[in-house]
Design a protein around this motif. Structure first.
Motif, short mmCIF file in Angstrom:
data_model
loop_
_atom_site.label_atom_id
_atom_site.label_comp_id
_atom_site.label_asym_id
_atom_site.label_seq_id
_atom_site.Cartn_x
_atom_site.Cartn_y
_atom_site.Cartn_z
N LEU A 52 0.82 -1.21 0.00
CA LEU A 52 0.00 0.00 0.00
C LEU A 52 0.86 1.27 0.00
CD1 LEU A 52 -2.84 -0.87 2.53
CD2 LEU A 52 -2.82 -1.11 0.05
N LEU A 53 2.17 1.11 -0.10
CA LEU A 53 3.09 2.24 0.01
C LEU A 53 2.74 3.38 -0.93
CD1 LEU A 53 5.54 3.04 1.65
CD2 LEU A 53 6.98 2.10 -0.16
N GLU A 54 2.41 3.07 -2.17
CA GLU A 54 2.15 4.13 -3.16
C GLU A 54 0.81 4.83 -3.00
OE1 GLU A 54 3.20 3.52 -7.29
OE2 GLU A 54 4.40 1.77 -6.72
N ILE A 55 -0.08 4.28 -2.18
CA ILE A 55 -1.39 4.93 -2.04
C ILE A 55 -1.67 5.41 -0.62
CG2 ILE A 55 -2.38 3.64 -3.96
CD1 ILE A 55 -4.03 2.29 -1.46
N LEU A 56 -0.68 5.38 0.25
CA LEU A 56 -0.90 5.81 1.62
C LEU A 56 -1.27 7.29 1.73
CD1 LEU A 56 1.73 3.89 3.77
CD2 LEU A 56 -0.74 3.59 3.71
N GLU A 61 -7.70 8.47 -6.88
CA GLU A 61 -7.92 8.80 -8.29
C GLU A 61 -6.61 8.69 -9.06
OE1 GLU A 61 -11.08 9.21 -8.95
OE2 GLU A 61 -11.56 9.31 -6.82
N SER A 62 -5.80 7.70 -8.72
CA SER A 62 -4.49 7.61 -9.37
C SER A 62 -4.33 6.27 -10.09
CB SER A 62 -3.38 7.76 -8.33
OG SER A 62 -3.37 6.64 -7.47
N GLU A 63 -3.35 6.24 -10.96
CA GLU A 63 -3.04 5.00 -11.68
C GLU A 63 -2.53 3.94 -10.70
OE1 GLU A 63 -0.10 3.40 -15.24
OE2 GLU A 63 -0.51 5.55 -15.09
N LEU A 68 -3.29 -1.20 -8.02
CA LEU A 68 -3.39 -1.93 -6.75
C LEU A 68 -4.68 -2.74 -6.71
CD1 LEU A 68 -2.34 -2.31 -3.76
CD2 LEU A 68 -3.92 -0.46 -3.21
N CYS A 69 -5.78 -2.13 -7.09
CA CYS A 69 -7.07 -2.82 -7.11
C CYS A 69 -7.03 -4.02 -8.06
CB CYS A 69 -8.19 -1.87 -7.51
SG CYS A 69 -8.53 -0.61 -6.25
N LYS A 70 -6.45 -3.84 -9.22
CA LYS A 70 -6.34 -4.95 -10.19
C LYS A 70 -5.48 -6.07 -9.62
CE LYS A 70 -7.01 -2.07 -14.26
NZ LYS A 70 -6.36 -1.39 -15.39
N ASP A 71 -4.37 -5.72 -8.94
CA ASP A 71 -3.50 -6.74 -8.34
C ASP A 71 -4.24 -7.53 -7.26
OD1 ASP A 71 -1.43 -5.92 -9.97
OD2 ASP A 71 -0.38 -4.78 -8.40
#
Length: 167
Positions: A52-56, A61-63, A68-71
């Motif tokens: 979750l590091l990139e979305i903390l 609304e980001s790529e 992350l959701c797809k993964d």
């Protein structure tokens, strides 16, 4: 005891007041067994890791968030689970939660059933998931929403005045 006799044995520890469960309800044919052996991933190799590091920062609304959701979806479809890392939750909180859950599952069945899923509490404790299908897993479950009120309601039902540690 013969297999047929064993299959008729009541599993009282997982039966509820709504349904009696028998050993036969938990028996799976060999072609229904999991394709992945429990020890095939003992070292964690190939187990999906989701960071979750990139979305903390909270930007949904980001790529990075979309990826992350797809993964997560891919991990759930192919493995059924994943290991979540870089979430920012202190280990002391995680260990406390594990301790509280183990304490809950160690309670006598009569006390656990006070928090059983019902129309008033659609999520909660279940001695087994009877909605699972024709073969049941040998597992108890606890399902709660991220709702402080629901957790409080559940913990008061099960623990009474001693609900604070679980809450």
């Amino acid at each position: 005891m013969e297999v047929e006799e064993l299959q008729k044995q009541l599993v009282s520890s997982l039966s509820t007041m709504h349904k009696s469960l028998y050993v036969k309800d938990f028996m799976w044919s060999e072609n229904e067994w999991p394709k992945i052996r429990h020890d095939d991933y003992e070292s964690g190799d190939n187990m999906p890791l989701i960071s979750l590091l990139e979305i903390l920062d909270g930007k949904r609304e980001s790529e990075a968030y979309e990826n992350l959701c797809k993964d997560m979806v891919m991990a759930c479809e192919s493995w059924g689970f994943f290991k979540l890392v870089d979430h920012g939750i202190p280990n002391v909180v995680i260990e406390s939660m594990k301790e509280r859950c183990l304490g809950l599952f160690d309670l006598p069945m009569e006390q656990k059933l006070k928090g059983e899923r019902s129309s008033n509490l659609p999520l909660g404790y279940s001695p087994t998931n009877t909605d699972y299908g024709h073969n049941l897993p040998w597992a108890e479950s606890l399902q709660l929403l991220q709702s402080p009120q629901q957790v409080l309601t559940f913990s008061k039902k099960v623990f009474g005045n001693e609900h604070s540690p679980f809450r």
